[in-house]
Design an enzyme around this catalytic site. Structure first.
Site, PDB file in Angstrom:
ATOM      1  N   GLY A 192       0.925  -1.267   0.112  1.00 18.83           N
ATOM      2  CA  GLY A 192      -0.014   0.034  -0.007  1.00 18.83           C
ATOM      3  C   GLY A 192       0.914   1.206  -0.063  1.00 18.83           C
ATOM      4  N   LYS A 198       2.252   0.395   7.687  1.00 18.04           N
ATOM      5  CA  LYS A 198       2.670  -1.186   7.395  1.00 18.04           C
ATOM      6  C   LYS A 198       3.744  -1.420   8.473  1.00 18.04           C
ATOM      7  CE  LYS A 198       3.738  -0.141   3.125  1.00 18.04           C
ATOM      8  NZ  LYS A 198       3.092   1.252   3.201  1.00 18.04           N
ATOM      9  N   HIS A 416     -18.166   7.085 -10.992  1.00 18.05           N
ATOM     10  CA  HIS A 416     -17.108   6.159 -12.016  1.00 18.05           C
ATOM     11  C   HIS A 416     -17.272   4.730 -11.406  1.00 18.05           C
ATOM     12  CE1 HIS A 416     -13.898   5.042 -14.639  1.00 18.05           C
ATOM     13  NE2 HIS A 416     -13.846   4.264 -13.995  1.00 18.05           N
ATOM     14  N   GLU A 417     -17.023   5.048 -10.049  1.00 20.28           N
ATOM     15  CA  GLU A 417     -16.723   3.686  -9.342  1.00 20.28           C
ATOM     16  C   GLU A 417     -18.198   2.879  -9.109  1.00 20.28           C
ATOM     17  OE1 GLU A 417     -14.200   2.389  -9.040  1.00 20.28           O
ATOM     18  OE2 GLU A 417     -13.075   4.005  -9.439  1.00 20.28           O
ATOM     19  N   HIS A 420     -19.203   1.048 -11.977  1.00 23.25           N
ATOM     20  CA  HIS A 420     -18.674  -0.390 -12.280  1.00 23.25           C
ATOM     21  C   HIS A 420     -19.180  -1.296 -11.366  1.00 23.25           C
ATOM     22  CE1 HIS A 420     -15.000   0.265 -14.589  1.00 23.25           C
ATOM     23  NE2 HIS A 420     -14.503   1.402 -13.444  1.00 23.25           N
TER      24      HIS A 420
HETATM   25  P1  ADP Z   1       4.658   2.701   6.377  1.00 27.66           P
HETATM   26  O1  ADP Z   1       5.217   1.592   6.945  1.00 27.66           O
HETATM   27  O2  ADP Z   1       3.090   2.056   5.722  1.00 27.66           O
HETATM   28  O3  ADP Z   1       4.991   3.553   5.414  1.00 27.66           O
HETATM   29  P2  ADP Z   1       4.460   3.552   8.989  1.00 27.66           P
HETATM   30  O4  ADP Z   1       3.759   2.170   9.678  1.00 27.66           O
HETATM   31  O5  ADP Z   1       5.861   3.860   9.134  1.00 27.66           O
HETATM   32  O6  ADP Z   1       3.796   3.699   7.654  1.00 27.66           O
HETATM   33  O7  ADP Z   1       3.420   4.780   9.555  1.00 27.66           O
HETATM   34  C1  ADP Z   1       4.118   5.931   9.886  1.00 27.66           C
HETATM   35  C2  ADP Z   1       3.638   6.475  11.228  1.00 27.66           C
HETATM   36  O8  ADP Z   1       2.394   7.085  10.839  1.00 27.66           O
HETATM   37  C3  ADP Z   1       3.407   5.658  12.266  1.00 27.66           C
HETATM   38  O9  ADP Z   1       4.214   5.531  13.212  1.00 27.66           O
HETATM   39  C4  ADP Z   1       2.049   6.210  12.971  1.00 27.66           C
HETATM   40  O10 ADP Z   1       2.418   7.215  13.898  1.00 27.66           O
HETATM   41  C5  ADP Z   1       1.437   6.903  11.736  1.00 27.66           C
HETATM   42  N1  ADP Z   1       0.389   6.023  11.157  1.00 27.66           N
HETATM   43  C6  ADP Z   1       0.188   5.544  10.124  1.00 27.66           C
HETATM   44  N2  ADP Z   1      -0.970   4.667  10.101  1.00 27.66           N
HETATM   45  C7  ADP Z   1      -1.365   4.789  11.132  1.00 27.66           C
HETATM   46  C8  ADP Z   1      -2.779   4.215  11.392  1.00 27.66           C
HETATM   47  N3  ADP Z   1      -3.269   3.404  10.544  1.00 27.66           N
HETATM   48  N4  ADP Z   1      -2.958   4.356  12.775  1.00 27.66           N
HETATM   49  C9  ADP Z   1      -2.265   5.060  13.686  1.00 27.66           C
HETATM   50  N5  ADP Z   1      -1.177   5.699  13.180  1.00 27.66           N
HETATM   51  C10 ADP Z   1      -0.957   5.676  11.957  1.00 27.66           C
HETATM   52 ZN    ZN Z   2     -12.620   2.646 -13.842  1.00 24.05          ZN
END
Ligand code: ADP
Ligand code: ZN
Length: 584
Positions: A192, A198, A416-417, A420
């Site tokens: 993503g 992630k 659009h969505e 579909h």
């Molecule tokens: P990625 O690995 O997808 O690039 P990160 O996990 O490093 O993203 O996210 C960076 C920061 O953004 C996290 O440490 C957190 O503070 C914040 N964050 C991102 N997504 C979330 C979420 N779903 N809930 C809470 N905080 C989030």
């Molecule tokens: Zn489309």
């Protein structure tokens, strides 16, 4: 080159001193304990030869056999473990274990040794070596007790959280699955856009399972000496295995596992290949259920080497998308928990105005607001501060970032969505539309997913036509609602798909009576003249399909409006919500 050699020698020296002393310390502190495998422990338990066991929530537990010998073994940490012991007449003590302490100290000593080396190298100012050390220290397990990240620290991302929660049980109690002969998943791929949580999710998986978390980034491996990447991978796995159970996180896996373009193009990624092979070897080298899970993350799943996605590797793939309005609201709430918000702050409204913001950006927004308030020494964070921060966060963003999406764009995407989705549902009662969203996914503009059951080996002509019409549904809806002159570029990949499908249908599968059974792939590869009107025929058929698609939508325009309206409000709909609208 010369200083490099010296540095290496020094490195080897200091690390070995640190290693030797830590091994010594480990031996010393645990010398009265004999390490036995858990299976042997169970055998002792059955036989009734265990005198006492000291319970703790540590990774290892210690105890004494009836013959006076002390032992140390893996702590299963199952719920009814204590009862099991008591039923076997084992004396149960609860508390800390010294051996573990010793292990901890030796670990710290090792870290200190590495720290000393890092310091010396810094002095030596050898850039390359510095970089090496940076990656190495990152390999060490992160903090294993306090400040554990849990799934409560992740807001939104409900589907991803659910899938990962399942894995917690696998990691915690692998022996349970062993008993049923179940093979645990080894690799999970999170994909993503950046900043969607992630890393956070992987960390939470380790936190919830109470196992060490090892993190490295694929990009750390690109510019290293030949063979170094591979040996680092091996070392990483070796360390993780010593811990017993753990979560290994590999960020930016795409920089290791890019699709290989033919065998003759090296394009400087040979080292990446070698590192990747080492990774795959290690992953298939797990003997049984060891409770080690490798989590990898990437922003782009389409460029990944297929070797990574095969069974037994990263065969679980979980999309971690941008948050919709509800998820943004929960993320904002989570990141304002420790902040003094003024009463005038309406986080729901902030959530509405932050379309296409990732979790990281939302966190950044709240943090900037807090900093502005602090700088002004205001008592609370106000809406004013947040508005100011909003522009700070947006500044420096690329123009193409559509964080400040216009209402018109939102409407167009919604229709659009919805187009579909509606075509998919109307063409067959069996089609399932599992998700519609106007938040872009890694796969394209808006988000839309459909399952066309039943899962069969063959596609019928009717199935293909259905798929073509679903693809055309987006453009058809645009035209119906906004008029012929206002259709957008948003349909370009849909049209590509529709054209491909139509062309294959008549040119490869012999499904059009007018064109006949001739296969044009063969015709082309034999350089035969192809001015037979294949293209004309494709165009003709596409046009007919398009008209039929518009008819479906016109007949069901009420639903088209309903779906689009809710989409504009909520940004994404799940299967249940879609079905509810259509049941009206
Ligand atoms: P990625 O690995 O997808 O690039 P990160 O996990 O490093 O993203 O996210 C960076 C920061 O953004 C996290 O440490 C957190 O503070 C914040 N964050 C991102 N997504 C979330 C979420 N779903 N809930 C809470 N905080 C989030
Ligand atoms: Zn489309």
């Amino acid at each position: 080159m010369k200083t490099n050699g010296k540095v290496k020698l020094l490195l080897v020296l200091v690390v070995s001193i640190a290693l030797i002393s830590s091994i010594y310390l480990y031996k010393y502190s645990s010398r009265q304990y004999k390490e036995i495998p858990y299976k042997i422990f169970l055998a002792h338990l059955e036989r009734g030869s265990i005198e006492e066991v000291e319970l703790s929530d540590k990774a290892k537990l210690i105890g004494k056999l009836k013959n006076g010998e002390s032992f140390i073994t893996d702590n299963p940490r199952t719920e009814n473990f204590k009862e099991q012991l008591l039923l076997h007449n084992v004396k149960v003590k609860e508390g800390e274990t010294n051996a573990i302490l010793g292990q901890g100290i030796s670990f710290i000593l090792l870290l200190a040794g590495i720290g000393v080396v890092a310091f010396m190298i810094n002095k030596n100012n050898s850039k390359q070596a510095e970089k090496e050390m940076a990656t190495m220290s990152k390999m060490d397990a992160e903090d294993s007790s306090s400040d554990r990240t849990t799934f409560d620290d992740v807001a939104g991302n409900e589907e991803a959280k659910e899938s990962l929660k399942e894995l917690v049980d696998f990691i915690k109690y692998p022996e349970k699955y062993d008993r049923y002969g179940a093979r645990l998943p080894r690799g999970v791929l999170l994909y993503g856009p950046p900043g969607t949580g992630k890393t956070l999710l992987a960390r939470a998986l380790a936190g919830e399972s109470k196992v060490p978390f090892y993190a490295v980034s694929g990009s750390d491996f690109i510019q290293v000496y030949a063979g170094l990447g591979a040996s680092r991978i091996r070392e990483l796995f070796k360390k993780a295995k010593e811990d017993g159970k753990s979560v290994i996180f590999i960020d930016e896996i795409d920089s290791l596992g890019k699709k290989r373009k033919g065998s003759n193009s090296h394009s400087g990624s040979e080292e990446g290949d070698r590192t990747l092979n080492a990774l795959l070897t290690e992953m298939s080298g797990f003997k049984g259920n060891e409770g080690i899970i490798v989590v990898a993350a990437t922003n782009r799943v389409d460029t990944l080497d297929e070797a990574l996605l095969r069974p037994g590797r990263f065969d679980r793939q979980i999309e971690v998308g941008l948050p919709d309005v509800n998820a943004r609201y929960s993320i904002l709430r989570l990141h304002s928990k420790n902040k003094p918000l003024s009463k005038d702050v309406d986080l729901k409204k902030v959530a509405l105005e932050t379309v296409y913001f990732s979790g990281a950006k939302l966190e950044n927004l709240m943090n900037e607001s807090a900093m502005i308030a602090a700088r002004k020494r205001d008592k609370h964070i106000t809406m004013d501060h947040i508005n100011k921060a909003y522009y700070t966060v947006l500044v420096g963003e690329e123009k193409k970032d559509r964080s400040s999406i216009s209402m018109e764009d939102k409407e167009i995407t919604a229709y659009h969505e919805a187009g579909h989705a509606l075509v998919a549902k109307k063409l067959s009662k069996l089609n399932r539309v599992t998700k519609v969203s106007i938040i872009p996914s890694t796969k394209g503009m808006g988000g839309f997913s459909v399952n066309i059951p039943p899962d069969r080996m063959y596609q019928t002509k009717k199935d293909i036509i259905t798929n073509i019409k679903i693809a055309l549904g987006g453009r058809a809806a645009e035209e119906i609602i906004f008029g012929k002159d206002n259709i957008t570029t948003g349909a370009s990949s849909d049209l590509q798909k529709a054209t491909e499908m139509t062309l294959s249908m008549i040119g490869s599968y012999g499904m059009d009576e007018e064109v006949g059974l001739i296969n044009y792939d063969v015709v082309l590869s034999n350089n035969l003249n192809t001015d037979i009107s294949l293209m004309e025929r494709t165009k003709e058929m596409l046009e007919r399909f398009y008209i039929e698609t518009k008819e479906i939508l016109n007949k069901n325009k009420r639903y088209l409006d309903d779906i689009a309206d809710v989409l504009i409000e909520k940004e994404s709909l799940n299967e249940e919500e879609i079905n509810k609208i259509l049941a009206n």
